[in-house]
Enzyme design. Structure first.
Site: not given
Length: 339
Positions: A26-28
């Site tokens: 995931p791209k936080w």
């Protein structure tokens, strides 16, 4: 390993790459940070090389539980009410004497996705799969403020993240990496795919001039019927400027008891409304009658009920009333639009 250290970066892509040697995370929506656990304590470095240590006493306390000689790469985030809250990160910088209270009320987490040194051994040249395995072992008994980011090679899991996590929790998209890749500081050797949504907003102002605007300043109504600023578009193309120039009208003040009703936004637009850590100058603009609805493409990152990144203008929506535009970000279920 010396500091500052330039982190490895990701290049933007239009679709998630696939392959037998590619894994996804995931791209936080947070602040990228590299943590150095030395004999004398902990040092937190931003992507740009700044010292963030004093702003995150809750995170540095957790990192002190790890062995010395460890260098970590990850994302500082604040989780509030089931969603990532980027604005709470910026509160850390401006809190001053209230920092400990802010940290107590909205604790931060450090979501980790890479290990660059282990017990003093620099491991940049090891493949990602081996660095990941070492990171997993390191975090087995770590405090809850230190979290290991999910990772998968299953595209069904990636689709679930993009369809459900982004809108519900504020995850920005997906970062893809080669399992056999080494860590190369400063190089864009990873890929990042941002989730984009299509939605509507109201034009409340422009930069440039009314007949050939350079960018659009956008707004939405809140539950009290006030038009609130929500973001700005990328620069418009020549055809778009010509199209919009024939549709926008100067602000028409209305005379009411007690004076004139003026535009709901200040002139110039305050620098703090940009949402950037390095604030630009206040933005002069041309106020327009808030009567034109436009369709835009935006990502899911927002703070203070505004889109943090510039949005892309798609077209005007003369078939949509300003009162049919979704309410201010966060005030209506489904307010993000359609992925």
């Amino acid at each position: 390993m010396g500091r500052p250290l330039t982190p490895m970066l990701a290049a933007p892509v239009d679709e998630v790459p696939e392959g037998p040697d590619i894994t996804h995370e995931p791209k936080w929506d947070g602040w990228r940070a590299i943590a150095f656990r030395g004999d004398d304590g902990v040092y937190l470095q931003s992507r740009a090389g700044r010292n963030l240590t004093t702003y995150f006493p809750d995170v540095t306390r957790a990192i002190r539980s790890l062995p010395t000689g460890v260098v970590l790469d990850g994302e500082l985030i604040v989780w509030e009410r089931g969603r990532l809250n980027f604005a709470q990160l910026q509160r850390r910088v401006t809190a001053g004497r209230g920092l400990l209270r802010v940290a107590r009320e909205c604790p931060a987490h450090y979501v980790l996705f890479d290990l660059l040194a282990d017990g003093g051994e620099v491991i940049l040249d090891l493949p990602l799969s081996q660095r990941r395995a070492r990171l997993e072992r390191l975090l087995v008994d770590a405090p809850p403020q230190l979290a290991l980011t999910p990772q998968t090679t299953d595209m069904r899991q990636v689709s679930d993240w993009l369809l459900h996590w982004t809108v519900a929790t504020g995850i920005e998209g997906v970062v893809s990496k080669r399992l056999g890749g080494r860590y190369e500081p400063g190089r864009r050797g990873w890929w990042k795919y941002r989730t984009q949504i299509t939605t509507e907003a109201i034009v409340g102002g422009v930069t440039g001039n009314l007949r050939g605007p350079d960018t659009l300043l956008l707004g939405r109504y809140d539950r009290r019927g006030r038009l609130r600023y929500t973001g700005r578009t990328h620069p418009l193309g020549a055809d778009q400027r010509a199209e919009l120039g024939g549709m926008l009208s100067p602000l028409r003040p209305l005379q009411r008891r007690g004076g004139t009703v003026v535009h709901p936004w200040p002139q110039p637009l305050p620098a703090s409304w940009s949402g950037q850590l390095d604030r630009p100058e206040p933005l002069p603009y041309v106020q327009v009658e808030p009567a034109v609805v436009v369709e835009i493409e935006a990502d899911v990152a927002f703070e203070h009920q505004r889109w943090r990144h510039r949005v892309r203008y798609i077209r005007t929506r003369p078939d949509v009333s300003t009162y049919d535009v979704p309410l201010l970000l966060g005030e209506e279920e489904g307010y993000f639009g359609e992925p």
